[in-house]
Scaffold this active site. Structure first.
Site, PDB file in Angstrom:
ATOM      1  CG  HIS A   1      -7.369  -3.130   9.808  1.00  0.00           C
ATOM      2  ND1 HIS A   1      -6.056  -2.745  10.014  1.00  0.00           N
ATOM      3  CD2 HIS A   1      -7.311  -4.106   8.853  1.00  0.00           C
ATOM      4  CE1 HIS A   1      -5.252  -3.442   9.231  1.00  0.00           C
ATOM      5  NE2 HIS A   1      -5.980  -4.275   8.529  1.00  0.00           N
TER       6      HIS A   1
ATOM      7  NE  ARG B   1      -0.006  -8.725   1.898  1.00  0.00           N
ATOM      8  CZ  ARG B   1      -0.768  -8.148   2.834  1.00  0.00           C
ATOM      9  NH1 ARG B   1      -1.922  -8.684   3.176  1.00  0.00           N
ATOM     10  NH2 ARG B   1      -0.368  -7.058   3.439  1.00  0.00           N
TER      11      ARG B   1
ATOM     12  CB  CYS C   1       0.292  -7.087  13.815  1.00  0.00           C
ATOM     13  SG  CYS C   1       1.376  -5.666  13.679  1.00  0.00           S
TER      14      CYS C   1
ATOM     15  CE  LYS D   1      -6.289  -3.699   4.195  1.00  0.00           C
ATOM     16  NZ  LYS D   1      -6.533  -4.209   5.544  1.00  0.00           N
TER      17      LYS D   1
ATOM     18  CE1 TYR E   1       0.257  -5.846  -1.765  1.00  0.00           C
ATOM     19  CE2 TYR E   1      -0.908  -3.897  -0.980  1.00  0.00           C
ATOM     20  CZ  TYR E   1      -0.355  -5.142  -0.749  1.00  0.00           C
ATOM     21  OH  TYR E   1      -0.432  -5.699   0.502  1.00  0.00           O
TER      22      TYR E   1
ATOM     23  NE  ARG F   1      -2.363  -1.367   3.531  1.00  0.00           N
ATOM     24  CZ  ARG F   1      -1.802  -0.620   4.451  1.00  0.00           C
ATOM     25  NH1 ARG F   1      -1.809   0.703   4.331  1.00  0.00           N
ATOM     26  NH2 ARG F   1      -1.245  -1.149   5.520  1.00  0.00           N
TER      27      ARG F   1
ATOM     28  CG  ASP G   1      -7.701  -7.248   6.510  1.00  0.00           C
ATOM     29  OD1 ASP G   1      -6.858  -6.942   7.375  1.00  0.00           O
ATOM     30  OD2 ASP G   1      -7.864  -6.597   5.461  1.00  0.00           O
TER      31      ASP G   1
ATOM     32  CB  SER H   1      -0.995  -4.048   7.785  1.00  0.00           C
ATOM     33  OG  SER H   1      -2.035  -3.138   7.567  1.00  0.00           O
TER      34      SER H   1
HETATM   35  C1  OXD Z   1      -3.247  -4.728   5.063  1.00  0.00           C
HETATM   36  C2  OXD Z   1      -3.865  -5.906   4.417  1.00  0.00           C
HETATM   37  O1  OXD Z   1      -2.320  -4.116   4.484  1.00  0.00           O
HETATM   38  O2  OXD Z   1      -4.769  -6.484   5.028  1.00  0.00           O
HETATM   39  O3  OXD Z   1      -3.678  -4.387   6.174  1.00  0.00           O
HETATM   40  O4  OXD Z   1      -3.516  -6.248   3.281  1.00  0.00           O
HETATM   41 MN    MN Z   2      -5.332  -5.482   6.822  1.00  0.00          MN
END
Ligand code: OXD
Ligand code: MN
Length: 593
Positions: free
Chosen positions: A239, A377, A263, A219, A210, A82, A288, A261
């Site tokens: 989130h 990913r 974590c 998002k 991306y 991002r 998420d 993100s």
């Molecule tokens: C983030 C994702 O960046 O979930 O939080 O991809």
């Molecule tokens: Mn996320």
């Protein structure tokens, strides 16, 4: 102007609302695609798109024996995460976007973006992607249409959302939908912008393929636009993962948890209990995003608006997340991982195999950095997870017993502590700080405030966002309990104090005993904490002194922390709810006495 009628996918779908057709026509006139393709979301359609990407070598099939129906996509090396510095919230009044967002005047932003979109799809296909965020039959779900010139985006959206004809049907006669316009452009970082127009329910994204920038349902819609709408309508777009935790007695508690993100949200959502905690079961609703609505019964009900996982690959192995490890062995789209000599995907932390080709397709050379990109990913359907909870499809959602906030912090914040009240919990969430990760293009490992893990995702002024949290709390007669956790504490030599992963269930177990009133807790100035003997630690060996450190409240450190939280909140002073500052003062007074 009837460009949309020239679809190579037959004609415009019979159920396409006029508002959608008109918008597609306008966009086609601006972007001048060679073809328009209305996506219906069928397997035949997605298979054909995948085949065309394989033919053009944009998608590489992986080993069909060991990884059936798995593919690798390599992005442009400059387009791997991002881009928060290029992400804008464009509201009529700058103040509404708040100091937490980059802002641009909507008219100026439209002009800037339309200049980029002009003619950008020449020779390309324009895909019309109708999608529904949330179960198709849920009153809480919302629909959108993404226009994109990327077939990679389409096949991702087909996994991540309920995409196609049924979603289009939900738009109905009132014509309400989020308009998301996306083009990969020439992928130049100089011409990359992600613009949000919450007042118009619109998104314009240019120059990136991306996920977080290009899968607009995720998002951009489900967090930035939805958090704006949620505040107007009195609900929360967060989130957060959602999990169901079943005790050996067969009682299930649903828990939502917000972490920044990369974590460990996906790992927690798919947690496999350690052997000694046999009888407990974790089921995944989402990993998420959570949309939370106060129900008529005074409880808070959660749905997962997504239908798939777009998870971080590195670190995934049979120990850290066995469910994910097994789930991504078939029907998975990998982005930016490395490859072995057997044409299997490889990433750091996998613990087996050897990479021969890195994420950029070069022969692997450790001197050139990691083999897989740290933000590589997997995209996979949620139903591929063995512990997928069918309640994720319940249109009513699931009632929450608890909400956790957490960050990645080496020091200070204990393993777990519980808020004394809803408002105290909102302060706890607002004060979350975490070390930055590779999920965004910025320096990694820097501690920053990330309230409710929403710093990159709140499409409104944080003051208004917190005010909404406080007012949602007022509507709840049976609110979930609010907790803060930290799996990432370290000692002076940099070693983690807590093993994390499946062992986190021990912490959730204490949380459930608080929710059910089965255990008391230590009252401290920062909230309720377990005593060492309250945690089930059977079969677990921690470093000497680790538990004391994990459950300690460092008074002087917390006084300093509360001052820093105060300085942070002061940045929002024009709209800061007084209740939040009152909570902070209360905690500070208790710490000083
Ligand atoms: C983030 C994702 O960046 O979930 O939080 O991809
Ligand atoms: Mn996320």
């Amino acid at each position: 102007m009837a460009t949309a009628l020239k679809s190579d996918n037959g004609t415009v779908p019979a159920n396409a609302p006029r508002s959608v057709v008109e918008w597609v026509d306008q966009v086609a006139a601006l972007t001048r695609p060679a073809r328009v393709h209305w996506c219906n979301g069928t397997k035949t359609e997605i298979d054909a798109l995948r085949s065309s990407l394989i033919e053009s070598q944009d998608l590489l099939p992986l080993n069909p024996e060991s990884f059936p129906n798995c593919y690798l996509y390599r992005s442009d090396p400059s387009d791997v995460a991002r881009v928060e510095h290029l992400t804008f919230v464009c509201t009529q009044d700058k103040a509404d976007a708040g100091p937490n967002n980059h802002w641009m005047d909507p008219q100026a932003a439209h002009a800037k973006m339309d200049a980029l979109f002009e003619g950008c799809m020449e020779g390309r296909t324009l895909y019309v992607v109708p999608y529904c965020m949330g179960p198709l039959d849920s009153p809480y779900s919302r629909v959108g249409v993404e226009i994109t010139d990327s077939a990679y985006v389409v096949i991702n959206m087909a996994i991540m959302t309920r995409m196609g004809t049924d979603a289009l049907a939900r738009i109905g006669a009132d014509g309400h939908f989020v308009r998301g316009l996306h083009s990969t452009g020439d992928l130049s970082p100089e011409r990359r912008f992600i613009m949000h127009f919450p007042e118009e329910l619109a998104i314009k994204s240019f120059g990136s393929g991306y996920g977080g920038n290009a899968l607009l349902g995720k998002k951009c819609h489900a967090l930035r636009i939805a958090s704006w709408q949620a505040r107007q309508e009195g609900w929360l777009a967060e989130h957060m993962l959602i999990l169901g935790l079943e005790s050996p007695e067969g009682e299930t508690h649903y828990v939502a948890a917000a972490f920044p993100s990369a974590c460990g949200k996906t790992n927690l959502a798919m947690l496999i209990p350690p052997e000694v905690l046999n009888g407990w079961k974790v089921r995944t609703i989402g990993d998420d995003i959570a949309w939370l609505h106060p129900g008529p019964d005074g409880r808070l009900w959660a749905i997962n608006p997504e239908a798939g996982y777009f998870g971080v690959v590195p670190g995934t192995n049979a120990m850290s997340n066995r469910n994910a490890y097994e789930m991504i062995r078939r029907d998975t789209l990998f982005t930016n991982v490395a490859v072995t000599a057997d044409n299997e995907p490889w990433w750091e932390g996998l613990k087996t195999g050897t990479p021969v080709t890195d994420w950029q397709g070069r022969p692997y050379d450790p001197a050139q950095g990691p083999a897989a990109h740290p933000n590589s990913r997997f995209t996979v359907s949620a139903t591929r997870n063995t512990d997928y909870d069918p309640q994720a499809d319940n249109p009513a959602g699931v009632p929450l017993s608890a909400i956790l906030f957490g960050g990645r912090r080496r020091t200070l914040t204990p393993l777990i502590y519980e808020a004394e009240s809803w408002n105290h919990g909102v302060l706890m969430g607002a004060g979350v700080a975490s070390e930055t990760t590779a999920a965004a293009t910025s320096q990694v490992g820097v501690l920053r405030r990330d309230p409710m893990a929403m710093k990159p995702f709140a499409g409104l002024h944080f003051g208004d966002y917190w005010a909404n949290w406080l007012s949602v709390g007022k509507k709840l007669t049976q609110p979930p309990r609010l907790f803060h956790v930290n799996w990432f504490r370290r000692d002076d030599s940099g070693d983690y104090l807590w093993p994390g992963y499946g062992e986190n269930l021990r912490v959730l177990q204490w949380m459930v005993s608080r929710v059910t009133g089965k255990t008391s807790a230590r009252s401290t100035p920062i909230g309720f904490l377990p005593s060492a003997h309250d945690l089930n630690l059977s079969g677990l060996t921690l470093k000497e002194g680790a538990l004391d450190a994990l459950l300690a409240v460092d008074n002087a450190g917390w006084v300093q922390e509360m001052h820093e939280v105060g300085e942070f909140l002061a940045e929002y002073k024009d709209r800061l709810p007084p209740e939040l500052e009152a909570e902070r003062t209360r905690v500070l007074e208790r710490l000083k006495n």
